[in-house]
Design an enzyme around this catalytic site. Structure first.
Site, PDB file in Angstrom:
ATOM      1  N   HIS A 144      47.019  45.662  36.530  1.00 26.27           N
ATOM      2  CA  HIS A 144      47.754  44.439  36.889  1.00 26.27           C
ATOM      3  C   HIS A 144      49.167  44.423  36.293  1.00 26.27           C
ATOM      4  O   HIS A 144      49.991  43.602  36.692  1.00 26.27           O
ATOM      5  CB  HIS A 144      46.976  43.187  36.478  1.00 26.27           C
ATOM      6  CG  HIS A 144      46.991  42.865  35.020  1.00 26.27           C
ATOM      7  ND1 HIS A 144      45.950  43.152  34.170  1.00 26.27           N
ATOM      8  CD2 HIS A 144      47.922  42.261  34.248  1.00 26.27           C
ATOM      9  CE1 HIS A 144      46.239  42.734  32.953  1.00 26.27           C
ATOM     10  NE2 HIS A 144      47.436  42.197  32.971  1.00 26.27           N
ATOM     11  N   ASP A 174      40.764  47.732  36.260  1.00 25.78           N
ATOM     12  CA  ASP A 174      42.062  47.248  35.801  1.00 25.78           C
ATOM     13  C   ASP A 174      42.755  48.278  34.917  1.00 25.78           C
ATOM     14  O   ASP A 174      43.401  47.930  33.920  1.00 25.78           O
ATOM     15  CB  ASP A 174      41.944  45.911  35.066  1.00 25.78           C
ATOM     16  CG  ASP A 174      43.288  45.189  34.981  1.00 25.78           C
ATOM     17  OD1 ASP A 174      44.160  45.498  35.810  1.00 25.78           O
ATOM     18  OD2 ASP A 174      43.463  44.353  34.076  1.00 25.78           O
ATOM     19  N   SER A 256      48.994  43.176  27.478  1.00 25.34           N
ATOM     20  CA  SER A 256      48.185  43.840  28.497  1.00 25.34           C
ATOM     21  C   SER A 256      48.511  45.326  28.582  1.00 25.34           C
ATOM     22  O   SER A 256      49.670  45.713  28.710  1.00 25.34           O
ATOM     23  CB  SER A 256      48.418  43.204  29.870  1.00 25.34           C
ATOM     24  OG  SER A 256      47.894  41.904  29.915  1.00 25.34           O
TER      25      SER A 256
END
Length: 423
Positions: A144, A174, A256
């Site tokens: 993402h 992911d 992230s």
């Protein structure tokens, strides 16, 4: 005082200008009196000029306080354990930080939860973290973070920047891999740990770039295991990510893709999502990381082929508990109830069955009569999260899984299922 002094000088001058008497003459008494008065006033003014100001009264003398010893510091017998942990974290950061990068993302057409990067020309920009996977310049991050990007830039710990190319992505875990052509001198990859042996209570260290603040370390513990993450962002499809590690180490937008490390500096997970409050989207103390076991399985495929094929059964399912079993009239109170079988799919070819009876009152659209999976490969299954976790850990597309199934008539059977790649 100045006015008085000047006036006094004027009187002196007037006195000096009075006419003198000729010798032998008796001075006029009036004149003599005036001269005497003027002389006295002049003498008084000279005394005023020479006088010192009246000294101020001395300040009162404060009493002397008795000496007080400083508060004693903690002894080595108390501080040494904490000092050892402190030195350990400092050394861990010193060694691991060069392999952790910040990623600037341009041109993403997806809504981004990450802060914009000041100075970048494209307003549609984002930012994330990543870490060096090997000595060939491959960097692991989240899907993402880089999904639908038009250009990627990597920032290293020493300020060096390099353009990166997208190598492969896997929305179902992911994870993504990007690559730079050149590494700063002396920078080496991080070591993947074994997430299967991670335990709740272990120290967890996150390094990354929250809110664009590069080279940030936060510390917490592993607060949960075996979680299933269902779509933390829109870039992830309908499939769930199993075996997620939960941590209370502070993770925020920008973290992230960065590594979650154990106390030895080994990667046990890739930070991917956080639980946030409904009102202000602030960190609630619960972060999630894709486990290193998934990284070890998925990333080689992303490097070699640009994708990874996850094993797929082709069923919809519902976790059983005692309350559900009572309402359905089942003898089994733990396991996975098959609620739908996709056609065509491995499950259909293996003969697995969903419920076909009358809809259960108050539980629409659930129907009675579906198979119940209670084990896979001989390992008991308590719920759907555990089934997905075991499937992800132990099987690949093309493998055959042996399922232990309780049929609608109460019999238990072993069913062989040839796993396929997810469509």
């Amino acid at each position: 005082m100045r006015f008085l002094l000047l006036c006094g000088l004027c009187l002196v001058l007037v006195g000096c200008s009075l006419p003198s008497m000729p010798l032998g003459q008796r001075p006029d008494p009036t004149v003599e009196a005036i001269q005497t008065q003027v002389a006295l006033m002049a003498e008084e003014q000279l005394l005023l000029l020479e006088a010192t100001p009246t000294p101020r009264p001395p300040l009162p003398v404060l009493p002397t306080l008795p000496p007080v010893s400083p508060q004693p510091t903690l002894g080595a017998e108390l501080t040494e354990p904490l000092l050892s942990q402190e030195r350990l974290l400092v050394e861990l950061f010193r060694r691991a930080n060069p392999a952790v990068v910040s990623i600037d993302v341009l041109g993403s057409s997806l809504p981004s939860d990450h802060p914009p990067i000041p100075g970048l020309p494209d307003a549609r920009s984002g930012q994330g973290s990543g870490f060096l996977y090997d000595d060939q310049g491959h960097i692991v991050t989240n899907n993402h973070v880089v999904a639908r990007s038009s250009q990627l830039q990597v920032r290293f710990f020493d300020g060096t920047t390099a353009l990166a190319e997208l190598v492969g992505t896997d929305p179902d875990s992911d994870l993504a891999v990007i690559r730079v052509r050149r590494l700063p001198e002396g920078v080496g990859p991080l070591t993947l740990g074994e997430s299967r042996v991670v335990e709740v209570g272990q120290t967890a260290v996150a390094i990354g770039s929250p809110f664009g603040e590069q080279n940030t370390l936060t510390v917490g513990v592993v607060s949960g295991l075996g979680r299933t993450l269902r779509g933390p962002t829109r870039s992830i499809g309908t499939y769930s990510i199993p075996n997620i590690i939960q941590t209370d180490a502070s993770i925020n937008p920008g973290n992230s893709g960065g590594p979650l490390l154990n106390i030895r500096g080994e990667v046990i997970g890739v930070n991917t999502a956080i639980a946030v409050s409904q009102g202000n989207s602030s960190f609630e103390g619960v972060g999630y990381a894709v486990p290193a076991s998934t990284v070890a399985k998925v990333v080689p495929g992303l490097i070699s082929e640009g994708r990874f094929d996850h094993p797929w059964m082709g069923i919809a399912m519902l976790s059983l508990d005692a309350l559900m079993a009572e309402r359905l009239g089942l003898e089994v109170d733990r396991g996975v109830l098959i609620t739908d079988v996709r056609s065509p799919s491995p499950a259909q070819r293996a003969g697995l069955r969903a419920g076909t009876g009358e809809p259960i009152e108050g539980m629409m659209p659930l129907q009675a009569g579906g198979d119940i999976i209670i084990a896979i490969g001989g390992q008991p299954v308590a719920d759907s999260d555990q089934l997905l976790g075991l499937l992800d850990l132990n099987y690949r597309a093309g493998d055959t899984a042996v399922l232990t199934v309780v049929r609608a008539n109460g019999t238990t059977e072993e069913v062989e299922l040839l796993l396929e790649a997810r469509p």
